[in-house]
Design a protein around this motif. Structure first.
Motif, PDB file in Angstrom:
ATOM      1  N   ASP A  50       0.836  -1.204   0.000  1.00  0.00           N
ATOM      2  CA  ASP A  50       0.000   0.000   0.000  1.00  0.00           C
ATOM      3  C   ASP A  50       0.874   1.258   0.000  1.00  0.00           C
ATOM      4  O   ASP A  50       0.581   2.221  -0.718  1.00  0.00           O
ATOM      5  CB  ASP A  50      -0.930  -0.004   1.211  1.00  0.00           C
ATOM      6  N   TYR A  51       1.932   1.247   0.811  1.00  0.00           N
ATOM      7  CA  TYR A  51       2.808   2.426   0.876  1.00  0.00           C
ATOM      8  C   TYR A  51       3.510   2.633  -0.460  1.00  0.00           C
ATOM      9  O   TYR A  51       3.595   3.768  -0.957  1.00  0.00           O
ATOM     10  CB  TYR A  51       3.846   2.244   1.985  1.00  0.00           C
ATOM     11  N   TYR A  52       3.978   1.553  -1.069  1.00  0.00           N
ATOM     12  CA  TYR A  52       4.658   1.714  -2.359  1.00  0.00           C
ATOM     13  C   TYR A  52       3.691   2.227  -3.418  1.00  0.00           C
ATOM     14  O   TYR A  52       4.053   3.087  -4.237  1.00  0.00           O
ATOM     15  CB  TYR A  52       5.285   0.395  -2.816  1.00  0.00           C
ATOM     16  N   ILE A  53       2.470   1.737  -3.423  1.00  0.00           N
ATOM     17  CA  ILE A  53       1.469   2.212  -4.391  1.00  0.00           C
ATOM     18  C   ILE A  53       1.231   3.703  -4.197  1.00  0.00           C
ATOM     19  O   ILE A  53       1.114   4.465  -5.170  1.00  0.00           O
ATOM     20  CB  ILE A  53       0.159   1.412  -4.250  1.00  0.00           C
ATOM     21  N   ARG A  54       1.177   4.157  -2.930  1.00  0.00           N
ATOM     22  CA  ARG A  54       0.988   5.590  -2.682  1.00  0.00           C
ATOM     23  C   ARG A  54       2.147   6.396  -3.239  1.00  0.00           C
ATOM     24  O   ARG A  54       1.958   7.518  -3.734  1.00  0.00           O
ATOM     25  CB  ARG A  54       0.817   5.857  -1.184  1.00  0.00           C
TER      26      ARG A  54
END
Length: 291
Positions: A50-54
């Motif tokens: 999720d953090y990488y997608i953000r």
């Protein structure tokens, strides 16, 4: 241009270039994406998916230095590209852009170049225009439609592939050098104009620009096929001009005793009376001044 989300665009472009086998991931079944999946990069970097997608989507723009280092390792970034990633993650505070000014070369640098009659030397601006050259430097690039603009010479000049026998490698390195010279200032009006024109006129440039290669112009061996003296193999060193940020002094040399040294001497003798002296910086502009 990629001014809205430069960090995310860079991460995605570089992710798509890493093959699973490059990072010891065994491909399982048919893959629908080029390169690595987002979750694979996240796993390799030790962050949540999720953090990488953000990060890619621009909803998170300032990862810590530790995360940036981990992402650089996960994406197998070379030194210049990793440094660029750090700059994207920690951008300088936005400041009011000063009015555009001509790039000028100092008189002392011009005099120094003029004192090298057997050594080609050119001064490049931030978008790889030739701001100044000594006599032999001018002779080396003379005779083309875009002799005084290395970006346009490589991608738009009809003689480019003849002049550069290793044109494919030159093209890759030239685009990577432009990205490195531009840094993170994607709003530079000159850069926007250059990238816009070349993207419209050259499919190869458009494809290479999308790769987000970053490579400082430092030193390299380069081959030329000159219209007057034939094949030349020259080594160059690119030196930053500290008194004029963004400018580079590029100096070319041939191997002592080599046929290229003889050809360079011949070029100097053939053009001694017809090649102009180094440019007067007061008349230099950032536009193409092709011979």
């Amino acid at each position: 241009m990629d001014s809205e989300n430069p960090l995310g665009r860079f991460l995605r472009a570089r992710r798509e270039r890493v093959r699973p086998e490059d990072v010891d991931i065994l491909p399982a079944g048919r893959r629908r994406v080029a390169g690595l999946r987002r979750e694979e990069v996240a796993l390799l970097a030790g962050v949540s998916t999720d953090y990488y997608i953000r990060l890619e989507q621009g909803r998170e723009r300032h990862p810590s230095a530790q995360v940036v280092e981990a992402l650089a390792r996960a994406l197998v970034l070379e030194e210049d590209a990793a440094a660029h990633l750090h700059r994207l993650a920690l951008p300088a505070p936005r400041r009011r852009r000063p009015a555009a000014r001509r790039e000028r070369v100092s008189p002392s640098l011009l005099r120094m170049m003029e004192g090298w009659p057997r050594t080609p030397a050119v001064v490049l601006g931030r978008c790889l225009t030739v701001l100044a050259h000594n006599a032999l430097g001018g002779a080396l690039f003379d005779g083309h439609t875009h002799s005084r603009d290395l970006m346009r010479l490589v991608f738009l000049d009809p003689d480019a592939r003849e002049f550069y026998p290793d044109w494919d490698r030159v093209a890759v390195n030239t685009v990577a050098g432009l990205r490195a010279a531009a840094g993170i200032d994607a709003e530079d009006p000159e850069l926007i104009a250059v990238v816009g024109e070349l993207s419209l006129k050259s499919e190869t440039f458009r494809r290479l620009w999308a790769r987000h290669d970053i490579r400082q112009k430092t030193h390299e061996t380069k081959r030329f096929r000159h219209r007057l003296v034939g094949e030349l193999t020259l080594e160059y060193e690119a030196l930053t001009v500290n008194s004029a940020p963004g400018q580079q002094l590029v100096v070319y040399q041939a191997e002592p005793g080599s046929p290229s040294e003889q050809a360079l001497a011949l070029l100097g003798s053939l053009t001694a009376d017809v090649v102009e002296a180094p440019h007067d910086p007061m008349s230099t502009t950032t536009k193409d001044t092709s011979a």
